[in-house]
Write an enzyme that holds these catalytic residues in place. Structure first.
Site, PDB file in Angstrom:
ATOM      1  N   HIS A 396       0.799  -1.228   0.000  1.00 42.40           N
ATOM      2  CA  HIS A 396       0.000   0.000   0.000  1.00 42.40           C
ATOM      3  C   HIS A 396       0.830   1.276   0.000  1.00 42.40           C
ATOM      4  CE1 HIS A 396      -4.154  -1.467   0.568  1.00 42.40           C
ATOM      5  NE2 HIS A 396      -3.597  -2.478   1.227  1.00 42.40           N
ATOM      6  N   LYS A 587      -8.551  13.480   5.253  1.00 41.26           N
ATOM      7  CA  LYS A 587      -7.655  12.325   5.211  1.00 41.26           C
ATOM      8  C   LYS A 587      -6.630  12.473   6.320  1.00 41.26           C
ATOM      9  CE  LYS A 587      -6.814  13.424   0.950  1.00 41.26           C
ATOM     10  NZ  LYS A 587      -6.923  12.248   0.111  1.00 41.26           N
ATOM     11  N   ARG A 588      -5.880  11.411   6.532  1.00 40.11           N
ATOM     12  CA  ARG A 588      -4.802  11.431   7.520  1.00 40.11           C
ATOM     13  C   ARG A 588      -3.879  12.622   7.256  1.00 40.11           C
ATOM     14  NH1 ARG A 588       0.073   8.413   7.046  1.00 40.11           N
ATOM     15  NH2 ARG A 588      -0.845   7.411   5.217  1.00 40.11           N
ATOM     16  N   LYS A 593       0.608  14.224   1.866  1.00 46.51           N
ATOM     17  CA  LYS A 593      -0.760  14.502   1.427  1.00 46.51           C
ATOM     18  C   LYS A 593      -0.996  15.999   1.242  1.00 46.51           C
ATOM     19  CE  LYS A 593      -2.622  10.265   3.495  1.00 46.51           C
ATOM     20  NZ  LYS A 593      -3.181   9.589   2.320  1.00 46.51           N
ATOM     21  N   THR A 695      -8.836   6.221  -1.578  1.00 48.52           N
ATOM     22  CA  THR A 695     -10.213   5.791  -1.793  1.00 48.52           C
ATOM     23  C   THR A 695     -11.190   6.924  -1.502  1.00 48.52           C
ATOM     24  OG1 THR A 695     -10.243   4.848   0.452  1.00 48.52           O
ATOM     25  CG2 THR A 695      -9.810   3.331  -1.376  1.00 48.52           C
ATOM     26  N   LYS A 699     -14.885   7.982  -3.311  1.00 52.02           N
ATOM     27  CA  LYS A 699     -16.141   8.249  -2.606  1.00 52.02           C
ATOM     28  C   LYS A 699     -16.685   9.628  -2.960  1.00 52.02           C
ATOM     29  CE  LYS A 699     -14.166   5.512   1.084  1.00 52.02           C
ATOM     30  NZ  LYS A 699     -13.268   5.619   2.248  1.00 52.02           N
TER      31      LYS A 699
END
Length: 852
Positions: A396, A587-588, A593, A695, A699
């Site tokens: 991942h 998100k985290r 990110k 993901t 969504k």
């Protein structure tokens, strides 16, 4: 805020927030959601549900309707729904045995399943009958939704993916077990005080868990430490006997996971740790009341929390103990089930497929070999064949910190026999590597299981690769990159093992359940088949230019935004404009990110609005949510900056409702279910080449949000499907990122070329957002100026320009809604049903039986 006592039709007193129950969305209006999958509900079904709930309230909860609290009603309802799962659960298991079907075992350190009440009712087709039954009893079922705690079993995308996969495996009638840890407190509950993240234990199990079945009769010993003895058998074969110094017990708790329409039910089995002797009675009686509990505390620490900090040696050891604990228990359990059914362990690969979800369960390779060679006395070569044919490994990440490595001395002390096996695996592996043309010392160092350059550490990703017959990435780009980078040399030694399985999401939860108003429109437009097959969404495409449909979509979106605005007001006392563009990054929190890039653009937009107050600005609400690892100081500083920027922007009358900034604490599945249906813009802005898949992007696109992002992870495949005109792509590509890093990551020259970026950094460094403490964010700005590894500064101007393209499209309402509808119409391929069907056909060799 005061509580008001409000009588219900049945006369029992209900405690309700004075502002009313949390608003939900449906049919374009606030209130009870339209349930698109609802068939006509018979009076008999309602009566049966009412009787079942009443019986559970009386005989399981021990309350009557007059004194019952919302929690009592929730538990009674959950138990009544659970009862409806048991018959198909048992029937599914019986059919698997009767048909000798191959089972899949999914090993994951995380399962972010969220709240289960509505999920279970939705899949079982019980929602409307139970809603009516509860209404007859004077209970608002929507209020019960907020009573159920989120199961604290995961952190982010990895755990949510595992939950979606469990749903899809059941929906496709694949016999499967999910194996993980039953954390008492999970990751942590995030509280933001004065803008700083603080961590507190999650208390999701405080009042019990009505969904689980404890199995106290199924207990396995998990052992650590000690010594290994070599013994010669009469036949002249050397056998190794492990004499552990510590034993703890693994106790399973089972949660039934129903598939769509309830045709098949699988099991999520979570392990809880306990001491063999929980109390040293002699020590207790001698007055050492604390010392008497030491063994219990040490054992139970294993299943206390997810991802304990590994900054200390004790923290590292606890993480390794956790991983081995659940792997050993799971392997013992599945082998016991297999041999009880089929007798011969040698048939394991024919009847069992084990999938390792990332590197956390990689010790499975050594442990399975230990069981086969030491306990079952299978010859090494045959045991290795069984192991590799049974195991599959999903990678991942490309991030070094996520590709776990463990110090050799720690493994030798904690798992001495497993370390011996790892040494032997490595020796045989390196002998194989020697046969390759051009293999040299550098190549051997690269492919070895032991990293000799970093204090002698075992590379768990390498172990999982060598011990598995299939290694897959989770997006087309990610799979290409792991073959080119981290596993390039291993791929030469073991060709044809690498493959791609792009992630997916369960549209049943992220569309039907999270956005029932939108689902109702889609059923009316595309037909009820979309409830079974997400790819039927493509029937929406011919109507994306229909202005009447735009109005319907717009009404549902606005209702979702009103509901989210209410939640924001209730939790943060911030009022936001539901007519504004809701710009979402959830998100985290991690530097790659690039929440920081979003914050910098927010500051630039704020400064531009102040400088040009008469310009026609598009109103925006910037919404952030996510947790930073407790020991990740830069990420926690990013959270503080986001909150400090929010404090300044939201209190500035010059921008009024044009710009608001919101950081919603304690991001979890339930919060995502509120945010995603309300989002207009989806922020997927990671540094290219660093996000495996994502993901959340799927969504949000499924619910009609437009993506702004880099060509990273599954963004690439989303772009291919929704079309270039319906997504906002910016920034460096993966190859350009690599070239930029090779040229150096000092960003002074880049900053000097961008007046806007320079002004933003100056605003931060002069304390505009940290009055009285201008150096508060020096660690962030210094990194940006001199060590911008994640290339925030390099992508800033491109990102700002892309955001202005977003503004331009937003002002053309017909074009915006056409793009939004096209996103929904074209992302059905990202269903986790498709992903699981690919795993089943190409890795696990099990048949699927689609729902519907």
């Amino acid at each position: 805020m005061h509580d008001a006592v409000k009588p219900t039709p049945s006369g029992d007193a209900k405690i309700e927030d004075a502002k009313g129950a949390e608003a939900r969305v449906g049919d374009g209006k606030i209130g009870k959601p339209a349930r698109p999958s609802a068939a006509p509900v018979s009076a008999d079904d309602v009566a049966a549900a009412r009787d079942a709930i009443n019986a559970k309230l009386t005989y399981a909860v021990g309350k009557n309707a007059v004194t019952a609290s919302d929690r009592d009603w929730f538990v009674a309802t959950a138990l009544a729904v659970r009862d409806r799962m048991v018959d198909p659960w048992i029937a599914s298991s019986k059919a698997t045995y009767a048909e000798s079907r191959k089972r899949v075992y999914y090993l994951s350190l995380e399962f972010l399943i969220g709240r289960l009440l509505f999920d279970a009712m939705n899949n079982l087709g019980l929602t409307e009958s139970f809603r009516a039954a509860l209404g007859d009893l004077g209970v608002d079922m929507e209020r019960l939704r907020t009573v159920e705690p989120d199961a604290a079993l995961g952190n982010g995308g990895l755990g949510r993916l595992a939950a979606c996969f469990m749903d899809s495996m059941a929906s496709l009638s694949i016999p499967a077990y999910g194996y993980g840890i039953r954390y008492d407190h999970g990751l942590f509950r995030q509280v933001v005080k004065n803008g700083w993240q603080q961590e507190y234990p999650e208390t999701w199990l405080s009042f019990g868990n009505p969904w689980q079945f404890e199995r106290p009769e199924v207990v396995y010993d998990i052992q650590f430490g000690g010594t290994v003895e070599a013994m010669m058998t009469p036949s002249g074969v050397t056998r190794y006997v492990w004499h552990p110094s510590e034993t703890i017990e693994a106790v399973p708790y089972d949660t039934p996971i129903p598939g769509w329409r309830g045709r098949h039910v699988n099991t999520l089995r979570l392990w809880s740790a306990r001491a063999v002797d929980p109390l040293r009675l002699d020590a207790f009686n001698s007055g050492d009341h604390i010392g008497a509990l030491v063994e219990q505390v040490r054992a139970e620490a294993i299943s206390k929390i997810l991802y304990p900090s590994d900054e200390s040696a004790a923290g590292q050891e606890l993480r390794l103990r956790q991983e081995y604990f659940f792997v050993s228990a799971s392997l013992q359990d599945l082998i016991h089930r297999h041999t009880r059914t089929y007798g011969d362990i040698r048939s394991l690969p024919d009847k069992v497929a084990i999938q390792l979800n990332d590197t956390h369960p990689a010790i499975s390779v050594a442990e399975l070999m230990r069981i086969l060679v030491d306990l079952r006395e299978i010859p090494w070569e045959e045991a290795w064949d069984i192991t590799t044919r049974t195991l599959g490994y999903t990678n991942h990440t490309l991030l070094p910190e996520a590709l776990e490595t463990w110090p050799v001395p720690l493994l030798e002390r904690l798992l001495p026999r497993q370390m011996q096996i790892i040494y032997l695996i490595n020796a045989i592996h390196l002998e194989k590597a020697k046969k390759l043309q051009g293999a040299d010392d550098g190549f051997f160092s690269s492919v070895s299981l032991i990293d000799e350059n970093n204090g002698r550490r075992v590379r768990m990703g390498h172990l999982a690769f060598i011990g598995s017959h299939s290694i897959n990435g989770v997006s087309a780009l990610h799979s290409e990159l792991i073959q080119k980078t981290i596993f390039h040399d291993l791929d030469r030694v073991y060709p044809n093992r690498l493959n791609n399985k792009t992630n997916g999401i369960t549209f049943r939860r992220w569309l039907h359940e999270a956005n029932p108003g939108l689902t109702r429109i889609l059923v009316d437009t595309c037909g009820p088949a979309i409830l079974d097959n997400a790819e039927v969404l493509s029937k929406l495409e011919p109507r994306v230019g229909d202005t009447g449909l735009h109005e319907q979509f717009g009404a549902v979106r606005r209702a979702n935004k009103v509901a989210l605005a209410k939640l924001i007001r209730d939790r943060l006392d911030i009022r936001v404009n539901p007519n504004a563009l809701f710009d979402v990054q959830i998100k985290r929190i991690h530097e790659y990110k690039r929440q920081l890039l979003n914050i910098l653009e927010t500051i630039a937009l704020y400064q531009a609005m102040r400088a040009q107050p008469h310009k026609e600005w598009v109103p925006r609400v910037k919404i952030f949510a996510g947790k930073a690892a407790a020991s990740y100081h830069q990420a926690k500083l990013i959270i503080k900056l986001a909150n400090d920027v929010a404090q300044v922007v939201n209190s500035d009358p010059t921008v009024r409702d044009l710009l608001k900034v919101v950081f919603l604490p304690n991001y979890n599945v339930s919060l995502a279910e509120m945010i995603i249906p309300a989002a207009d813009l989806s922020e997927q802005i990671s540094t290219a080449g660093m996000e495996a898949s994502g993901t959340g992007n799927m969504k949000l696109a499924l619910n009609g949000a437009l993506t702004i992002g880099t060509l990273d992870g599954a963004n690439v495949e989303i772009k291919e499907r929704v079309g270039d005109d319906n997504i906002f792509i910016f920034g460096l590509t993966t190859d350009e990122v690599a070239a930029r890093r090779r040229a150096g990551i000092d960003a002074q020259e880049t900053i000097a070329k961008s007046r806007m970026l320079a002004d933003v950094l100056e605003a931060i460094e002069t304390g505009i957002f940290s009055p009285g403490e201008p150096a508060r964010f020096a660690a962030l700005t210094t990194a940006l100026r001199h060590h911008d590894y994640f290339l925030v500064t390099a992508d800033f101007d491109s990102y700002y320009a892309a955001q202005r393209d977003v503004d331009a499209l937003w002002l053309d309402r017909a074009a915006w809604w056409k793009a939004s509808l096209l996103n929904t119409a074209r992302v059905g391929w990202f269903s986790s049903d498709r992903t699981i069907a690919e795993y089943a056909g190409e890795i696990w060799d099990v048949p699927v039986r689609p729902a519907g």
